[in-house]
Motif scaffolding. Sequence first.
Motif, mmCIF file in Angstrom:
data_model
loop_
_atom_site.group_PDB
_atom_site.id
_atom_site.type_symbol
_atom_site.label_atom_id
_atom_site.label_comp_id
_atom_site.label_asym_id
_atom_site.label_seq_id
_atom_site.Cartn_x
_atom_site.Cartn_y
_atom_site.Cartn_z
ATOM 1 N N LEU A 1 0.829 -1.210 0.000
ATOM 2 C CA LEU A 1 0.000 0.000 0.000
ATOM 3 C C LEU A 1 0.862 1.257 0.000
ATOM 4 C CD1 LEU A 1 -2.850 -0.952 2.500
ATOM 5 C CD2 LEU A 1 -3.146 -0.297 0.114
ATOM 6 N N LYS A 2 1.916 1.233 0.810
ATOM 7 C CA LYS A 2 2.810 2.385 0.884
ATOM 8 C C LYS A 2 3.455 2.653 -0.475
ATOM 9 C CE LYS A 2 6.837 4.208 3.363
ATOM 10 N NZ LYS A 2 7.901 3.922 4.342
ATOM 11 N N ALA A 3 3.921 1.578 -1.136
ATOM 12 C CA ALA A 3 4.591 1.723 -2.440
ATOM 13 C C ALA A 3 3.611 2.231 -3.503
ATOM 14 C CB ALA A 3 5.188 0.379 -2.863
ATOM 15 N N TYR A 4 2.395 1.668 -3.531
ATOM 16 C CA TYR A 4 1.389 2.111 -4.506
ATOM 17 C C TYR A 4 1.022 3.579 -4.276
ATOM 18 C CZ TYR A 4 0.317 -2.654 -6.187
ATOM 19 O OH TYR A 4 0.368 -3.899 -6.760
ATOM 20 N N LYS A 5 0.841 3.945 -3.002
ATOM 21 C CA LYS A 5 0.425 5.324 -2.694
ATOM 22 C C LYS A 5 1.521 6.331 -3.027
ATOM 23 C CE LYS A 5 -3.055 4.223 0.810
ATOM 24 N NZ LYS A 5 -3.454 4.299 2.221
ATOM 25 N N GLU A 6 2.776 5.928 -2.904
ATOM 26 C CA GLU A 6 3.884 6.810 -3.297
ATOM 27 C C GLU A 6 3.822 7.094 -4.798
ATOM 28 O OE1 GLU A 6 7.415 4.834 -1.966
ATOM 29 O OE2 GLU A 6 7.236 5.587 0.106
ATOM 30 N N TYR B 1 1.072 6.907 -6.632
ATOM 31 C CA TYR B 1 -0.126 7.723 -6.854
ATOM 32 C C TYR B 1 0.137 9.197 -6.543
ATOM 33 C CZ TYR B 1 -4.822 9.604 -6.129
ATOM 34 O OH TYR B 1 -5.952 10.388 -6.185
ATOM 35 N N GLN B 2 0.832 9.482 -5.424
ATOM 36 C CA GLN B 2 1.137 10.863 -5.054
ATOM 37 C C GLN B 2 2.012 11.540 -6.110
ATOM 38 O OE1 GLN B 2 -0.163 12.679 -2.598
ATOM 39 N NE2 GLN B 2 -1.403 10.899 -2.021
ATOM 40 N N ARG B 3 2.908 10.744 -6.709
ATOM 41 C CA ARG B 3 3.827 11.276 -7.723
ATOM 42 C C ARG B 3 3.085 11.739 -8.977
ATOM 43 N NH1 ARG B 3 7.850 6.912 -9.358
ATOM 44 N NH2 ARG B 3 7.497 5.939 -7.354
ATOM 45 N N ILE B 4 2.012 11.032 -9.322
ATOM 46 C CA ILE B 4 1.412 11.254 -10.650
ATOM 47 C C ILE B 4 -0.043 11.721 -10.620
ATOM 48 C CG2 ILE B 4 2.942 9.562 -11.731
ATOM 49 C CD1 ILE B 4 0.630 7.564 -11.691
ATOM 50 N N LYS B 5 -0.631 11.886 -9.433
ATOM 51 C CA LYS B 5 -2.075 12.154 -9.375
ATOM 52 C C LYS B 5 -2.467 13.488 -10.013
ATOM 53 C CE LYS B 5 -2.350 14.180 -4.716
ATOM 54 N NZ LYS B 5 -2.979 14.026 -3.387
ATOM 55 N N SER B 6 -1.507 14.422 -10.085
ATOM 56 C CA SER B 6 -1.818 15.730 -10.680
ATOM 57 C C SER B 6 -1.439 15.803 -12.150
ATOM 58 C CB SER B 6 -1.088 16.842 -9.908
ATOM 59 O OG SER B 6 -1.494 16.854 -8.557
ATOM 60 N N THR B 7 -1.028 14.668 -12.732
ATOM 61 C CA THR B 7 -0.646 14.636 -14.146
ATOM 62 C C THR B 7 -1.819 14.130 -14.986
ATOM 63 O OG1 THR B 7 0.144 12.333 -14.138
ATOM 64 C CG2 THR B 7 1.686 14.032 -13.383
ATOM 65 N N ASP B 8 -1.590 14.004 -16.289
ATOM 66 C CA ASP B 8 -2.632 13.453 -17.170
ATOM 67 C C ASP B 8 -2.340 11.991 -17.508
ATOM 68 O OD1 ASP B 8 -0.417 13.740 -18.738
ATOM 69 O OD2 ASP B 8 -1.389 14.880 -20.333
ATOM 70 N N LYS B 9 -1.589 11.297 -16.651
ATOM 71 C CA LYS B 9 -1.280 9.872 -16.868
ATOM 72 C C LYS B 9 -2.453 9.012 -16.391
ATOM 73 C CE LYS B 9 3.691 10.676 -16.186
ATOM 74 N NZ LYS B 9 4.146 10.367 -17.546
ATOM 75 N N TYR B 10 -3.607 9.233 -16.986
ATOM 76 C CA TYR B 10 -4.833 8.621 -16.473
ATOM 77 C C TYR B 10 -4.826 7.089 -16.485
ATOM 78 C CZ TYR B 10 -6.418 13.446 -17.004
ATOM 79 O OH TYR B 10 -6.525 14.810 -16.927
#
Length: 550
Positions: free
Chosen positions: A116-121, A123-132
Amino acid sequence: MYSQSQEATKSIFYNKAAKKAGLLKQIELQQKYADSAFYFAQKTSQKHLLIRSITSQINPAIAKQDTIRVNRLFAKGFQLAKAQNISPTNNDFLAFQIRNIHYNIRFGNKTSDEGLKAYKEIYQRIKSTDKYPIITEVLGRISLLYRNRKELGKALNYNLLEQKFAVKSDDFQNVASSKITELDISYQLIPRPIKSKEDVIPLIEKAKEAALYMKNHKVLDILPFAQLYLAKFYIHETSYEKSEKLLLSLSDSLATRIVFSKYEQLCEIAKSTNNIENYKRYSQKFKPVAYSTKRPFVALNVHNYLLDYFVKTQQRDSASFYAKRLEKNLQQVDTTQFLDYVNFSYDVLSSYYKDLNKDKSLAYKTYANTVAKQIIEHQKEAFVNIIKYRKEVQDLENKNADLTANVSFFRGNMFTILLVSLLLLVVSLYLFKANRKSIKASKQIEEEKNKIIETVERKHIILNNKQKVYFDELMYVKSDRNYVEFHLEAKKIVDRNKLLSVAEKLPPNFVKIHRSYIVNKNFIKVKNTTSVILESSHEIPVSRTYKEDL
């Protein structure tokens, strides 16, 4: 000679072909295409295509359970990314990282917390991008991990985000996958026992809608999963004929996890309708599919049905054989997961031992009731989290609306606001100095208060099930498999725990006198060479190993 552009096009083509072959379970062809994709990627300057091709090579290696090759390919991918200075947010490298996390969780190299920690890291890196598409995949992984942990509220909340970004990705496959995750979590949230068939009707409609979406958009590799959930919902509605007809329409040549689930549900229908002939046929077909997965939890589930069948048909030798296998499965698996399976296991073992060993039968019934309570608690917690999440979203939307109105107000009154702010700053500095002494005095009072509370409060232990046990009431502790029984003067509390963990939290007046027992010396009335008798007249055995401690 091909140009680099042509080589890149060929690599992309073979990567797509490898993915399609994998969906069709054509593993050898999948590996061949993945190797071709890597060959052409080497001839280009687009090093990210090498990472994509390595991911394609990893998939058939996982299908073949070739762990040596899988680990070698993952190491090769990370080395290449480092050597070529590939960005951590490159789409192909992100997909590679997600595949690595998923593999390590599945094969026990990472805990679910680490995953979960690895996945969330990511997600935080790319959540504001358009890498939908990548955002959709990582949110889906987080949602499924929470589902596996029975944190269903969090699972559904992340699935809502997954569906949102799946639509943004403009990819039918992503949308279909997110719909399947929603059906899976919804299935876990069905009340046990079900109060009314009306509760299931919206889920049936949701599953039909998902299946229709997949048919209309030609997402046929995921369609069988929607049909499986529709069949499960029909079972909960007691529409057994509809469910059986739908399940039998699914081919046995589909992916193993689909065929496994197919026969699992067919066994459930035969069990629920008491159709012994079908029960025998479906459980025997379920068995080789379950064994082929080589996963203890899958074996546990098929042994549940086989034992139940042989108990019902009074075939004692076969029942004895599968009872032993089932008990072995329970020792091999983490019984905090897949609670429905474990509940069934304890229930059927209780039935098996009913006429053979009444104490054992009662113990298994107690375990089954405890797990049933846990399932209900997980569902309650999930509903609370869902409501809380939706309220937080609504509050956030309201705050955003208020913020927009406030910005307009500030712009029109900027000079007045600055003057008032300056006056407030001067007053705040004065008050800060005046209150420092008061704060210091308050801290001293608080420290004295805490010391008094600590002295006066009765000593206790908080169990995993959140119950509080006071040491001055606790007579003895007994270990029973994955559970620990706390025997108090007035009652008994059962908790999923380990005796070793409990022993570390007990004060010195508690002493271990047997590998399964810890007693409170304050309650011992009589002791001899083989046992102790407590004031409550309970007799506890003393083993040679722990005699000196007593």
